[in-house]
Design a protein around this motif. Structure first.
Motif, PDB file in Angstrom:
ATOM      1  N   LYS A   1       0.862  -1.105   0.014  1.00 26.11           N
ATOM      2  CA  LYS A   1      -0.098   0.048  -0.142  1.00 26.11           C
ATOM      3  C   LYS A   1       0.641   1.339   0.083  1.00 26.11           C
ATOM      4  N   GLY A   2       2.122   0.974   0.292  1.00 24.00           N
ATOM      5  CA  GLY A   2       2.953   2.345   0.805  1.00 24.00           C
ATOM      6  C   GLY A   2       2.825   3.410  -0.427  1.00 24.00           C
ATOM      7  N   LEU A   3       3.297   3.130  -1.716  1.00 23.66           N
ATOM      8  CA  LEU A   3       3.326   4.000  -2.937  1.00 23.66           C
ATOM      9  C   LEU A   3       1.853   4.429  -3.245  1.00 23.66           C
ATOM     10  N   ASN A   4       1.096   3.225  -3.395  1.00 24.30           N
ATOM     11  CA  ASN A   4      -0.210   3.764  -3.690  1.00 24.30           C
ATOM     12  C   ASN A   4      -0.833   4.883  -2.712  1.00 24.30           C
ATOM     13  N   LEU A   5      -0.424   4.585  -1.471  1.00 26.50           N
ATOM     14  CA  LEU A   5      -1.194   5.826  -0.600  1.00 26.50           C
ATOM     15  C   LEU A   5      -0.699   6.827  -0.771  1.00 26.50           C
ATOM     16  N   ALA A   6       0.573   7.158  -0.808  1.00 23.45           N
ATOM     17  CA  ALA A   6       1.329   8.347  -1.493  1.00 23.45           C
ATOM     18  C   ALA A   6       0.924   9.114  -2.474  1.00 23.45           C
ATOM     19  N   LEU A   7       0.655   8.300  -3.742  1.00 21.70           N
ATOM     20  CA  LEU A   7      -0.265   9.031  -4.737  1.00 21.70           C
ATOM     21  C   LEU A   7      -1.498   9.394  -4.590  1.00 21.70           C
ATOM     22  N   ALA A   8      -2.368   8.523  -3.603  1.00 17.75           N
ATOM     23  CA  ALA A   8      -3.598   9.062  -3.220  1.00 17.75           C
ATOM     24  C   ALA A   8      -3.588  10.348  -2.561  1.00 17.75           C
ATOM     25  N   ASP A   9      -2.614  10.315  -1.556  1.00 17.99           N
ATOM     26  CA  ASP A   9      -2.329  11.683  -0.657  1.00 17.99           C
ATOM     27  C   ASP A   9      -2.218  12.885  -1.871  1.00 17.99           C
ATOM     28  N   VAL A  10      -1.134  12.616  -2.717  1.00 17.79           N
ATOM     29  CA  VAL A  10      -0.624  13.612  -3.738  1.00 17.79           C
ATOM     30  C   VAL A  10      -1.878  14.117  -4.220  1.00 17.79           C
ATOM     31  N   LYS A  11      -2.945  13.254  -5.065  1.00 19.64           N
ATOM     32  CA  LYS A  11      -4.074  13.690  -5.540  1.00 19.64           C
ATOM     33  C   LYS A  11      -4.874  14.531  -4.791  1.00 19.64           C
ATOM     34  N   VAL A  12      -5.045  14.380  -3.648  1.00 18.55           N
ATOM     35  CA  VAL A  12      -5.980  15.090  -2.438  1.00 18.55           C
ATOM     36  C   VAL A  12      -5.253  16.389  -2.509  1.00 18.55           C
ATOM     37  N   LEU A  13      -3.888  16.332  -2.237  1.00 17.20           N
ATOM     38  CA  LEU A  13      -3.090  17.706  -1.975  1.00 17.20           C
ATOM     39  C   LEU A  13      -3.144  18.573  -3.401  1.00 17.20           C
ATOM     40  N   PHE A  14      -3.004  17.974  -4.390  1.00 15.51           N
ATOM     41  CA  PHE A  14      -3.030  18.637  -5.731  1.00 15.51           C
ATOM     42  C   PHE A  14      -4.314  19.416  -5.733  1.00 15.51           C
ATOM     43  N   GLU A  15      -5.459  18.682  -5.696  1.00 15.71           N
ATOM     44  CA  GLU A  15      -6.669  18.943  -5.966  1.00 15.71           C
ATOM     45  C   GLU A  15      -7.046  20.329  -4.853  1.00 15.71           C
ATOM     46  N   ALA A  16      -6.524  20.156  -3.695  1.00 14.59           N
ATOM     47  CA  ALA A  16      -6.734  21.604  -2.724  1.00 14.59           C
ATOM     48  C   ALA A  16      -5.777  22.578  -3.154  1.00 14.59           C
ATOM     49  N   LEU A  17      -4.912  22.332  -3.578  1.00 13.37           N
ATOM     50  CA  LEU A  17      -4.073  23.687  -4.160  1.00 13.37           C
ATOM     51  C   LEU A  17      -4.452  24.111  -5.328  1.00 13.37           C
ATOM     52  N   GLU A  18      -4.707  23.378  -6.289  1.00  7.33           N
ATOM     53  CA  GLU A  18      -5.410  23.800  -7.404  1.00  7.33           C
ATOM     54  C   GLU A  18      -6.698  24.573  -7.253  1.00  7.33           C
ATOM     55  N   SER A  19      -7.460  24.022  -6.350  1.00  8.51           N
ATOM     56  CA  SER A  19      -8.757  24.637  -5.837  1.00  8.51           C
ATOM     57  C   SER A  19      -8.414  26.114  -5.142  1.00  8.51           C
ATOM     58  N   PHE A  20      -7.322  25.988  -4.419  1.00  5.10           N
ATOM     59  CA  PHE A  20      -6.851  27.469  -3.979  1.00  5.10           C
ATOM     60  C   PHE A  20      -6.519  28.442  -4.845  1.00  5.10           C
ATOM     61  N   TYR A  21      -5.401  28.066  -5.892  1.00  4.07           N
ATOM     62  CA  TYR A  21      -5.231  29.069  -6.685  1.00  4.07           C
ATOM     63  C   TYR A  21      -6.215  29.412  -7.664  1.00  4.07           C
ATOM     64  N   GLY A  22      -7.244  28.540  -7.942  1.00  6.63           N
ATOM     65  CA  GLY A  22      -8.102  28.732  -8.887  1.00  6.63           C
ATOM     66  C   GLY A  22      -9.360  29.669  -8.332  1.00  6.63           C
ATOM     67  N   THR A  23      -9.718  29.426  -7.131  1.00  2.77           N
ATOM     68  CA  THR A  23     -10.853  30.103  -6.526  1.00  2.77           C
ATOM     69  C   THR A  23     -10.449  31.145  -5.279  1.00  2.77           C
ATOM     70  N   GLY A  24      -9.364  30.709  -5.044  1.00  2.00           N
ATOM     71  CA  GLY A  24      -8.833  31.547  -3.537  1.00  2.00           C
ATOM     72  C   GLY A  24      -9.585  30.956  -2.438  1.00  2.00           C
TER      73      GLY A  24
END
Ligand code: DHB
Length: 398
Positions: free
Chosen positions: A304-327
């Motif tokens: 599960k290690g790498l898979n979990l890391a990639l899942a975290d990254v997806k959540v973090l990316f979407e959060a940052l994208e939303s921040f820069y896109g919408t404030g």
């Protein structure tokens, strides 16, 4: 050389250039969000670090649907099931039939290689072989990373956010004051002895074997290289084991009335892998966000290690994208809780697979028989098989 650091301004500073950091960098760049990755190891060292080899379906989609242009589909191998073997009998779990998903055998070092190539192709800013790195001002609006690059030049990165993707031994988690985080931790009284051997596959799919002599995993790498593991003492010294002794140990853990015999070959890599379960909570301190092994570690059973890391990254990316896109910082503020929901499910799965498949030296006869009851309960029930299959192939990404 000047002692004054050169100041570099970016939006997201990423500490750690393993698969998690590079994937985050790749996704951010695609969304037009500036980022810099620093990594203390060199490319060659990371590429040569052997880790697990199983990608969940969702991890494969993250690679193939975001233009990594990797070789996972051409060089990886789709696996539609696994064998659970106990009392010397194999029980196949058919993932396609059970949950309509598959996993891919594609080693983590190849994932790293593909991500690094994609970052180089797309002009990503990735600094390997950095030294003297530190993160600071994490609770301010301008968190910083200081480092010295491979040429000896000092830098100070001024960012809006810092992502800590620097693994379990990294600097980011340690930069969080102890009173600001909870460390949830358990140790196990065993480790894995891992080998790489030049031999044909012993079976079409992976075999997870429970036996009175302990656990063994018969995995693969390619048509002529195989990966296998067996449960061992954490203090074991891999270099003292002869090939003959390793093969005998692996074989007795898969022995059974069907006469299943491992295909042997020269062993060219031997290592002992540590075992622990760990979660840092929350995965955030100020404007520092932890992802992957930097924030949590799972024992290897179930990969599960790498898979979990990639899942975290997806959540973090979407959060940052939303921040820069919408404030709006709503998703950024929710990152830790959202990511930890999957982390704890994976912690439970990895712990469950580990305790169900391994045996302890001090185990009572009750415990030994209970584990066999648990295994029978899984393989003799479609619901039991489905629980394992769903977790193994990976819960849907949100
Ligand atoms: C591998 C490692 C794992 O921990 C696992 O559960 C399956 C496969 C591997 O390295 O091939």
């Amino acid at each position: 050389m000047s002692t004054e650091p050169q100041i570099v301004r970016t939006q997201v500073g990423i500490v750690g250039g393993g698969p998690a950091g590079l994937m985050l960098s790749h996704l951010l760049s695609r969304a037009g969000i500036e980022n810099i990755v620093i990594e203390k190891r060199d490319h060659e060292t990371i590429y040569k670090t052997h880790r697990a080899g199983i990608l969940e379906a969702g991890s494969v989609r993250m690679l193939t649907e975001t233009g990594i242009d990797g070789r996972v589909l051409t060089h990886g191998h789709r696996h539609d099931g696994i064998d659970l073997r106990f009392k010397g009998v194999s029980h196949r779990l058919d993932f396609q039939d059970l949950v309509g998903e598959s996993v891919w055998l594609y080693p983590q070092n190849e994932v790293f290689f593909d991500l690094a190539a994609a970052r180089a192709r797309d002009g990503g800013d990735v600094r390997y072989s950095v030294t003297e790195s530190e993160v600071l001002d994490l609770e301010t609006a301008v968190p910083k990373i200081r480092f010295t690059d491979a040429t000896g030049q000092r830098f100070e990165v001024h960012a809006d956010f810092i992502a800590g993707t620097d693994g379990s031994q990294g600097i980011c988690k340690r930069a969080i004051p102890a009173q600001e985080r909870s460390d949830h931790f358990i140790a196990y009284p065993f480790a894995w002895f891992g080998i790489l051997t030049e031999a044909p596959p012993s079976a079409p799919e992976l075999i997870y074997a429970h036996s009175e002599h302990g656990f063994a995993l018969i995995s693969q790498r390619s048509g002529n290289v195989q990966r296998m593991y067996f449960q061992c003492d954490p203090a074991e010294d891999a270099s003292t084991w002869s090939d003959e002794r390793i093969w005998a140990e692996l074989q007795r853990r898969v022995d059974g009335p069907d006469g299943f015999t491992l295909k042997r070959g020269p062993i060219f890599e031997k290592m002992v892998l540590p075992f622990r379960s760990y979660v840092c909570e929350p995965l955030r301190f100020g404007n520092l966000f932890l992802a992957g092994d930097a924030g949590h570690t799972v024992p290897p059973t179930g990969a599960k290690g790498l898979n979990l890391a990639l899942a975290d990254v997806k959540v973090l990316f979407e959060a940052l994208e939303s921040f820069y896109g919408t404030g709006s910082s709503e998703l950024v503020d929710g990152y830790s809780d959202t990511a930890l929901e999957r982390v704890w499910k994976a912690q439970n799965f990895s712990y469950w697979m580990t305790t169900m498949l391994h045996s302890r030296e001090d185990q009572s006869t009750f415990e030994r028989q209970r584990i066999l009851g648990e295994l029978e309960g899984v393989v003799n029930s479609r619901y039991g098989q489905q629980y394992l299959a769903e977790a193994y192939t990976g819960w849907p990404h949100r």
